[in-house]
Design an enzyme around this catalytic site. Structure first.
Site, PDB file in Angstrom:
ATOM      1  N   HIS A 122    -119.733  64.157  40.478  1.00 44.00           N
ATOM      2  CA  HIS A 122    -118.602  63.477  41.128  1.00 44.00           C
ATOM      3  C   HIS A 122    -118.838  61.970  40.972  1.00 44.00           C
ATOM      4  O   HIS A 122    -119.994  61.524  40.951  1.00 44.00           O
ATOM      5  CB  HIS A 122    -118.620  63.874  42.612  1.00 44.00           C
ATOM      6  CG  HIS A 122    -117.451  63.417  43.415  1.00 44.00           C
ATOM      7  ND1 HIS A 122    -117.327  62.132  43.872  1.00 44.00           N
ATOM      8  CD2 HIS A 122    -116.361  64.083  43.864  1.00 44.00           C
ATOM      9  CE1 HIS A 122    -116.210  62.029  44.574  1.00 44.00           C
ATOM     10  NE2 HIS A 122    -115.591  63.195  44.581  1.00 44.00           N
ATOM     11  N   ASP A 199    -126.770  65.797  45.801  1.00 39.93           N
ATOM     12  CA  ASP A 199    -125.414  65.600  46.324  1.00 39.93           C
ATOM     13  C   ASP A 199    -124.962  66.965  46.837  1.00 39.93           C
ATOM     14  O   ASP A 199    -124.599  67.852  46.063  1.00 39.93           O
ATOM     15  CB  ASP A 199    -124.498  65.096  45.208  1.00 39.93           C
ATOM     16  CG  ASP A 199    -123.051  64.999  45.665  1.00 39.93           C
ATOM     17  OD1 ASP A 199    -122.743  65.419  46.802  1.00 39.93           O
ATOM     18  OD2 ASP A 199    -122.207  64.526  44.877  1.00 39.93           O
ATOM     19  N   GLN A 202    -120.703  69.634  48.419  1.00 34.83           N
ATOM     20  CA  GLN A 202    -120.030  70.937  48.292  1.00 34.83           C
ATOM     21  C   GLN A 202    -120.949  72.104  48.625  1.00 34.83           C
ATOM     22  O   GLN A 202    -120.502  73.257  48.583  1.00 34.83           O
ATOM     23  CB  GLN A 202    -119.482  71.122  46.867  1.00 34.83           C
ATOM     24  CG  GLN A 202    -118.421  70.118  46.459  1.00 34.83           C
ATOM     25  CD  GLN A 202    -117.132  70.223  47.278  1.00 34.83           C
ATOM     26  OE1 GLN A 202    -116.886  71.208  47.971  1.00 34.83           O
ATOM     27  NE2 GLN A 202    -116.304  69.205  47.205  1.00 34.83           N
ATOM     28  N   LYS A 225    -115.817  67.840  55.144  1.00 31.08           N
ATOM     29  CA  LYS A 225    -115.712  69.003  54.254  1.00 31.08           C
ATOM     30  C   LYS A 225    -116.297  70.252  54.902  1.00 31.08           C
ATOM     31  O   LYS A 225    -116.407  71.293  54.279  1.00 31.08           O
ATOM     32  CB  LYS A 225    -116.436  68.714  52.935  1.00 31.08           C
ATOM     33  CG  LYS A 225    -115.751  67.651  52.071  1.00 31.08           C
ATOM     34  CD  LYS A 225    -116.472  67.510  50.753  1.00 31.08           C
ATOM     35  CE  LYS A 225    -116.116  66.244  50.006  1.00 31.08           C
ATOM     36  NZ  LYS A 225    -114.778  66.232  49.436  1.00 31.08           N
ATOM     37  N   CYS A 365    -112.139  63.346  40.668  1.00 32.79           N
ATOM     38  CA  CYS A 365    -113.207  62.343  40.702  1.00 32.79           C
ATOM     39  C   CYS A 365    -114.370  62.749  39.806  1.00 32.79           C
ATOM     40  O   CYS A 365    -115.543  62.540  40.162  1.00 32.79           O
ATOM     41  CB  CYS A 365    -113.707  62.094  42.125  1.00 32.79           C
ATOM     42  SG  CYS A 365    -112.427  61.453  43.185  1.00 32.79           S
TER      43      CYS A 365
HETATM   44  C1  PLP Z   1    -119.658  66.895  44.792  1.00 29.78           C
HETATM   45  C2  PLP Z   1    -119.092  65.788  45.614  1.00 29.78           C
HETATM   46  N1  PLP Z   1    -119.834  64.700  45.845  1.00 29.78           N
HETATM   47  C3  PLP Z   1    -119.390  63.687  46.591  1.00 29.78           C
HETATM   48  C4  PLP Z   1    -118.148  63.715  47.163  1.00 29.78           C
HETATM   49  C5  PLP Z   1    -117.694  62.542  47.976  1.00 29.78           C
HETATM   50  O1  PLP Z   1    -117.433  62.923  49.267  1.00 29.78           O
HETATM   51  P1  PLP Z   1    -116.798  61.836  50.265  1.00 29.78           P
HETATM   52  O2  PLP Z   1    -115.487  61.435  49.647  1.00 29.78           O
HETATM   53  O3  PLP Z   1    -116.640  62.554  51.545  1.00 29.78           O
HETATM   54  O4  PLP Z   1    -117.739  60.701  50.307  1.00 29.78           O
HETATM   55  C6  PLP Z   1    -117.328  64.810  46.945  1.00 29.78           C
HETATM   56  C7  PLP Z   1    -115.948  64.837  47.492  1.00 29.78           C
HETATM   57  O5  PLP Z   1    -115.066  65.446  46.960  1.00 29.78           O
HETATM   58  C8  PLP Z   1    -117.815  65.880  46.158  1.00 29.78           C
HETATM   59  O6  PLP Z   1    -117.066  66.967  45.935  1.00 29.78           O
END
Ligand code: PLP
Length: 412
Positions: A122, A199, A202, A225, A365
């Site tokens: 992401h 990270d 998810q 989430k 993203c």
């Molecule tokens: C794999 C992953 N990392 C990071 C993020 C970023 O999350 P946030 O927008 O809550 O910071 C997301 C959000 O969609 C994600 O799916």
């Protein structure tokens, strides 16, 4: 037995209609809906003990502080962190990762040092490292994927080497649904002297995650989430690593002693929580964790494996529908990215919305991953605790309607 109907009863938003149809909410990888318990916790905070925390000596401040810190303990338990001081509250997973890039990366990385990432990251786990690399002269390396969207083992075994200072990898892809072998990656990274950031945006919401078992140094995720309010992120980091880092933001509770010339820092975890934190949302996030614990994360995962397996089967029968990511539900999360013939996912998403079905359409993203897959965008359906098999049937029927609607476009 996982009782999805009982779960649904806890989410008021699921009662609403969209364009006259019952809401089918399949955009959970973006953000999840909130149960009554979380909404009530927010209201209760503002109605009964709204106060700034840590500094007040009055009852309200003490109550608010206690509830805020209670959530920290709940989070630590949820991911099995050895100590509550290792849990830092941020605004979201993105901020958690940026915190590491600034507070750890700027202090310890030098020209020529390497950061190993993957092509499925992401942007939130890519851009902070691009910025850092540009600043300190570090080099980014990327692990590639196979045809089913799994990380190439040969690649990560080759790329993680003596120059690697950090491996930053997603636990579960927000596009492919792939669950990565972060425990094995962490073991190799540590052998070669690198730290590991996971990270977990998810993964923590969808499966049991144990930081001690993964043996990672940093783990980042977002409360919104996983049934919590927006505006709360978490960074878990090993105490020793946190102690060796400089602050990220300055001001507020993060100090110990301040003179006009210089300052010393507060103890963990407050050293990394500058300014008035998001008290109300952190408190309500505690209710989200209680809710998930009540369901049991093994059950949550089991429910999603069932939904993912069913979706792969049902959607797999739709002509011209291409599904990305692993074919087996057991190796992936409840995230299904797809394209329907040559239709643009935005068109697909718009027609589905007219049937009350909410999916995501776009690059999610993850533009480098889109490029790697050879597409500009995809549709994405993502499931959570309140989704049912009949909603996947509704999605499949909606996609058939989309084909009929754009009949000429798909065949011309
Ligand atoms: C794999 C992953 N990392 C990071 C993020 C970023 O999350 P946030 O927008 O809550 O910071 C997301 C959000 O969609 C994600 O799916």
């Amino acid at each position: 037995m996982f009782d999805v109907e009982a779960v649904r009863g806890d989410f008021p938003i699921l009662q609403r209609t969209v364009h006259g149809k019952p809401l089918v909410y399949l955009d959970n990888a973006a953000t999840t809906q909130k149960p009554v318990a979380v909404i009530d916790a927010l209201v209760e905070y503002y109605e009964h003990y709204n106060a700034n925390i840590h500094r007040g000596l009055h009852t309200l401040a003490e109550e608010a502080t206690a509830r805020y810190e209670e959530t920290r303990a709940k989070v630590a338990g949820f991911v099995n962190a050895p100590a509550t001081e290792e849990i830092i509250f941020t605004r979201n997973a993105t901020e958690s990762i940026n915190l590491v890039a600034h507070a750890w990366g700027r202090k310890y990385l030098r020209r020529g040092d390497e950061i190993v990432l993957t092509v499925m990251e992401h942007h939130s786990n890519l851009i902070p490292w691009q910025l850092l690399a540009r600043e300190v002269g570090a080099v980014l390396r990327f692990v590639d994927i196979d045809d089913e969207g799994r990380l190439l083992r040969d690649d990560w075994e080759r790329l993680i080497g003596a120059k690697t200072k950090l491996v930053a990898v997603t636990h579960m892809s927000n596009v492919l649904g792939t669950i990565n072998p972060v425990k094995e990656i962490a073991a190799l990274a540590h052998q070669r002297g690198a730290l590991v950031l996971v990270d977990a945006a998810q993964s923590v919401p969808h499966l049991p995650v144990d930081v001690q078992e993964l043996d990672c140094d940093f783990l980042a995720f977002s409360g919104h989430k996983m049934l919590g309010p927006t505006g709360v992120g978490v960074l878990y980091a090993r105490r020793g690593v946190l102690e060796g880092m400089d602050p990220f933001l300055g001001g507020g509770e993060m100090i110990s002693k301040v003179t006009l010339e210089e300052s010393t820092w507060n103890e963990l975890p407050w050293k990394y929580e500058a300014g008035t934190p998001n008290i109300a949302d952190v408190v309500a996030f505690g209710a989200a964790i209680d809710y998930l614990r009540g369901l049991g994360m093994e059950s949550v995962r089991g429910h999603e494996v069932d939904l993912a397996g069913y979706a792969l089967e049902v959607l797999g029968r739709i002509p011209e529908l291409v599904i990305y990511g692993p074919r087996e539900a057991a190796g992936r999360g409840g995230v299904i990215a797809f394209n329907l013939g040559d239709l643009h996912p935005h068109d697909v998403g718009t027609v589905l919305d007219s049937y009350g079905i909410a999916i995501r359409a776009g690059h999610h993203c993850a533009q480098p991953l889109m490029r790697r897959l050879g597409v500009v965008a995809t549709g994405r359906a993502s499931f959570y605790v309140y989704n049912r098999r009949q909603e996947i049937d509704a999605l499949a029927e909606g996609l058939r309607e989309v084909r009929r609607f754009f009949g000429r476009a798909t065949h011309s």
